[in-house]
Design a protein around this motif. Sequence first.
Motif, PDB file in Angstrom:
ATOM      1  N   ALA A   1       0.822  -1.209   0.000  1.00 46.51           N
ATOM      2  CA  ALA A   1       0.000   0.000   0.000  1.00 46.51           C
ATOM      3  C   ALA A   1       0.857   1.260   0.000  1.00 46.51           C
ATOM      4  N   ALA A   2       1.946   1.227   0.767  1.00 47.85           N
ATOM      5  CA  ALA A   2       2.805   2.413   0.842  1.00 47.85           C
ATOM      6  C   ALA A   2       3.403   2.765  -0.517  1.00 47.85           C
ATOM      7  N   ASP A   3       3.669   1.765  -1.350  1.00 44.00           N
ATOM      8  CA  ASP A   3       4.224   2.034  -2.684  1.00 44.00           C
ATOM      9  C   ASP A   3       3.257   2.867  -3.514  1.00 44.00           C
ATOM     10  N   ILE A   4       1.960   2.556  -3.418  1.00 44.81           N
ATOM     11  CA  ILE A   4       0.963   3.277  -4.204  1.00 44.81           C
ATOM     12  C   ILE A   4       0.735   4.663  -3.606  1.00 44.81           C
ATOM     13  N   VAL A   5       0.616   4.737  -2.291  1.00 41.48           N
ATOM     14  CA  VAL A   5       0.394   6.028  -1.634  1.00 41.48           C
ATOM     15  C   VAL A   5       1.563   6.973  -1.882  1.00 41.48           C
ATOM     16  N   ASP A   6       2.767   6.427  -1.914  1.00 42.60           N
ATOM     17  CA  ASP A   6       3.957   7.250  -2.142  1.00 42.60           C
ATOM     18  C   ASP A   6       4.186   7.576  -3.615  1.00 42.60           C
ATOM     19  N   GLY A   7       3.355   7.031  -4.498  1.00 44.65           N
ATOM     20  CA  GLY A   7       3.456   7.356  -5.927  1.00 44.65           C
ATOM     21  C   GLY A   7       4.617   6.693  -6.634  1.00 44.65           C
ATOM     22  N   ASN A   8       4.983   5.473  -6.232  1.00 41.48           N
ATOM     23  CA  ASN A   8       6.072   4.745  -6.899  1.00 41.48           C
ATOM     24  C   ASN A   8       5.652   4.406  -8.333  1.00 41.48           C
ATOM     25  N   HIS A   9       6.305   5.022  -9.311  1.00 41.34           N
ATOM     26  CA  HIS A   9       5.877   4.902 -10.702  1.00 41.34           C
ATOM     27  C   HIS A   9       5.870   3.460 -11.195  1.00 41.34           C
ATOM     28  N   LYS A  10       6.974   2.788 -10.989  1.00 43.28           N
ATOM     29  CA  LYS A  10       7.099   1.430 -11.530  1.00 43.28           C
ATOM     30  C   LYS A  10       6.092   0.470 -10.899  1.00 43.28           C
ATOM     31  N   LEU A  11       5.870   0.605  -9.602  1.00 41.28           N
ATOM     32  CA  LEU A  11       4.951  -0.310  -8.933  1.00 41.28           C
ATOM     33  C   LEU A  11       3.495   0.035  -9.213  1.00 41.28           C
ATOM     34  N   ILE A  12       3.191   1.304  -9.447  1.00 39.28           N
ATOM     35  CA  ILE A  12       1.828   1.664  -9.873  1.00 39.28           C
ATOM     36  C   ILE A  12       1.548   1.078 -11.244  1.00 39.28           C
ATOM     37  N   LEU A  13       2.516   1.197 -12.155  1.00 38.29           N
ATOM     38  CA  LEU A  13       2.355   0.581 -13.482  1.00 38.29           C
ATOM     39  C   LEU A  13       2.237  -0.937 -13.356  1.00 38.29           C
ATOM     40  N   GLY A  14       3.025  -1.522 -12.448  1.00 35.81           N
ATOM     41  CA  GLY A  14       2.945  -2.965 -12.233  1.00 35.81           C
ATOM     42  C   GLY A  14       1.583  -3.377 -11.703  1.00 35.81           C
ATOM     43  N   LEU A  15       1.017  -2.571 -10.800  1.00 34.84           N
ATOM     44  CA  LEU A  15      -0.307  -2.859 -10.254  1.00 34.84           C
ATOM     45  C   LEU A  15      -1.373  -2.791 -11.344  1.00 34.84           C
ATOM     46  N   ILE A  16      -1.342  -1.728 -12.139  1.00 35.76           N
ATOM     47  CA  ILE A  16      -2.343  -1.575 -13.206  1.00 35.76           C
ATOM     48  C   ILE A  16      -2.190  -2.683 -14.236  1.00 35.76           C
ATOM     49  N   TRP A  17      -0.938  -3.067 -14.539  1.00 40.09           N
ATOM     50  CA  TRP A  17      -0.751  -4.164 -15.491  1.00 40.09           C
ATOM     51  C   TRP A  17      -1.316  -5.461 -14.942  1.00 40.09           C
ATOM     52  N   SER A  18      -1.167  -5.714 -13.653  1.00 38.10           N
ATOM     53  CA  SER A  18      -1.745  -6.916 -13.054  1.00 38.10           C
ATOM     54  C   SER A  18      -3.263  -6.916 -13.201  1.00 38.10           C
ATOM     55  N   ILE A  19      -3.872  -5.731 -13.048  1.00 40.36           N
ATOM     56  CA  ILE A  19      -5.323  -5.603 -13.218  1.00 40.36           C
ATOM     57  C   ILE A  19      -5.711  -5.836 -14.672  1.00 40.36           C
ATOM     58  N   ILE A  20      -4.960  -5.235 -15.594  1.00 43.29           N
ATOM     59  CA  ILE A  20      -5.232  -5.420 -17.022  1.00 43.29           C
ATOM     60  C   ILE A  20      -5.064  -6.880 -17.407  1.00 43.29           C
ATOM     61  N   LEU A  21      -3.988  -7.477 -16.924  1.00 45.50           N
ATOM     62  CA  LEU A  21      -3.702  -8.876 -17.270  1.00 45.50           C
ATOM     63  C   LEU A  21      -4.838  -9.783 -16.814  1.00 45.50           C
ATOM     64  N   HIS A  22      -5.417  -9.473 -15.657  1.00 46.22           N
ATOM     65  CA  HIS A  22      -6.481 -10.330 -15.124  1.00 46.22           C
ATOM     66  C   HIS A  22      -7.804 -10.106 -15.855  1.00 46.22           C
ATOM     67  N   TRP A  23      -8.221  -8.835 -15.974  1.00 48.88           N
ATOM     68  CA  TRP A  23      -9.559  -8.564 -16.526  1.00 48.88           C
ATOM     69  C   TRP A  23      -9.564  -8.352 -18.040  1.00 48.88           C
ATOM     70  N   GLN A  24      -8.449  -7.927 -18.611  1.00 47.31           N
ATOM     71  CA  GLN A  24      -8.429  -7.678 -20.047  1.00 47.31           C
ATOM     72  C   GLN A  24      -7.882  -8.873 -20.819  1.00 47.31           C
ATOM     73  N   VAL A  25      -6.865  -9.526 -20.274  1.00 51.14           N
ATOM     74  CA  VAL A  25      -6.198 -10.591 -21.018  1.00 51.14           C
ATOM     75  C   VAL A  25      -6.737 -11.967 -20.608  1.00 51.14           C
ATOM     76  N   LYS A  26      -6.509 -12.347 -19.371  1.00 48.18           N
ATOM     77  CA  LYS A  26      -6.882 -13.693 -18.941  1.00 48.18           C
ATOM     78  C   LYS A  26      -8.395 -13.904 -18.955  1.00 48.18           C
ATOM     79  N   ASP A  27      -9.149 -12.887 -18.547  1.00 50.18           N
ATOM     80  CA  ASP A  27     -10.598 -13.028 -18.504  1.00 50.18           C
ATOM     81  C   ASP A  27     -11.175 -13.207 -19.902  1.00 50.18           C
ATOM     82  N   VAL A  28     -10.627 -12.478 -20.877  1.00 49.89           N
ATOM     83  CA  VAL A  28     -11.101 -12.580 -22.257  1.00 49.89           C
ATOM     84  C   VAL A  28     -10.743 -13.926 -22.861  1.00 49.89           C
ATOM     85  N   MET A  29      -9.607 -14.468 -22.471  1.00 53.32           N
ATOM     86  CA  MET A  29      -9.091 -15.666 -23.124  1.00 53.32           C
ATOM     87  C   MET A  29      -9.328 -16.958 -22.344  1.00 53.32           C
TER      88      MET A  29
END
Length: 474
Positions: A114-142
Amino acid sequence: MAEGVRPEDYCDEPVEDEFGEIIKCRSDEREDVQKKTFTKWVNLQLCKTGKPPVEDLFSDLCDGRRLLELLEGLIGHELVRLEKGTSRVHSLNNVNRALQILQKNNVDLVNIGAADIVDGNHKLILGLIWSIILHWQVKDVMKDVMAGLQQTNSEKILLSWVRQNTRQYPQVNVVNFSSSWNDGLAFNALIHSHRPELFDWSAVETKTSAIDRLEHAFSKAEQHLGIERLLDPEDVAVSHPDKKSIIMYVTSLFRVLPQSISMEAIQEVESLPSATTAGVSRVTTEEHYQIQTQQRFSQQITVSVAQGRVRSPSPQPRYKSYAYTQAAYVKSPEQKRRRFTEQFLTRSQEELQRGLSPLPPGSTSLESYQASLEEVLTWLLSAEDGLHGQPSISSHVEEVKEQFHTHEGYMVELTTHQGSVGRVLRAGAALLAEGNLSEDEDSEVREQMNLLNSRWEHLRVASMERQNSLVIHD
């Protein structure tokens, strides 16, 4: 730049100009593209539920509210109420709730706290959003196609689908999700193979610019297939386009076009030279590593709780689930459970604080206090959800006995953490007593302490009430 420090010393993927001078890092370039692409995807999801768009992905997600709004739309139902305060503690609570929701939906979260997101860590925010995309956009579709083919590697299946549908175009040879797409031909071929009535292939062949070919494909996909412009031509017409952004867009095509894939196409991808499909094999390795890491961590944290240690083992994911420790609750020895429970039932938080020796002046800092507070709040949020997640008291005696023993294990967990809560409150009190905080810092620490104390006391009382109810029904 400091004297004697070269760009290549801190840049893992240098981009050189025509004179061989390093002008930027490819990782920075990729971060900019991902931020832009992922922001478009997030806003597309928010738009579907009537929520306003985010303007800056790195700053707008920091308080956790927009993240929870995004998850509400993806999951399809309203989530727990948001923390409406503006302090860091409220932000951490919101983000922690989001992380718990993601884990409950089996979204991989490795080394994101949580602290990574609250502190605005760029790489980990992108990693978090990619995990969300991978789950709902990629894996869920396929998932249905992959289940039918008895396959587990979504990237391999997606590449097989692309190659199967573009093999009749001699100029197109897709072997990855980066450089194979930068000339625009693959996007056009994929669309044309399913919807040849939309344009003549010769019109694509006559275009001399990759930008023009990419613009043609994205325009046709938007106009006739309803696919949002998640990619910009200038971001793709480079030597190594961002792989994650390409996968995200190709999955959008996969969602709306026929999805038949032959085993021959899959075998063809598996037989490609390893150098060309390095991304595919790397995904498999990464997925395997993540599974192993999570399994090891689950075992370690269970042992740690059973032994009464608060801090989780290292190396560790910074986000840990209450579910990881559930097994340790019911396996604790009966006498140990009862001893801890009795101790817990008879000691309020005020008594706990009085029983601890005061901290000497200067023994704590604001930074160490905040770190300890975040750790305790992360656990507290999990414990609250764990209590709320316990089933209603059964009307059957045997089931009530089992519920009683399970809840005693839960009480053991609270007891092992009450000392940590007390230490955080003492540290906060010591900081206030020293008088070295600014007015804003002083106000925030007081608010944090009040919030922690009230939530702990509420949890303590609620857990005792449930135990008393179970005793009555037993």
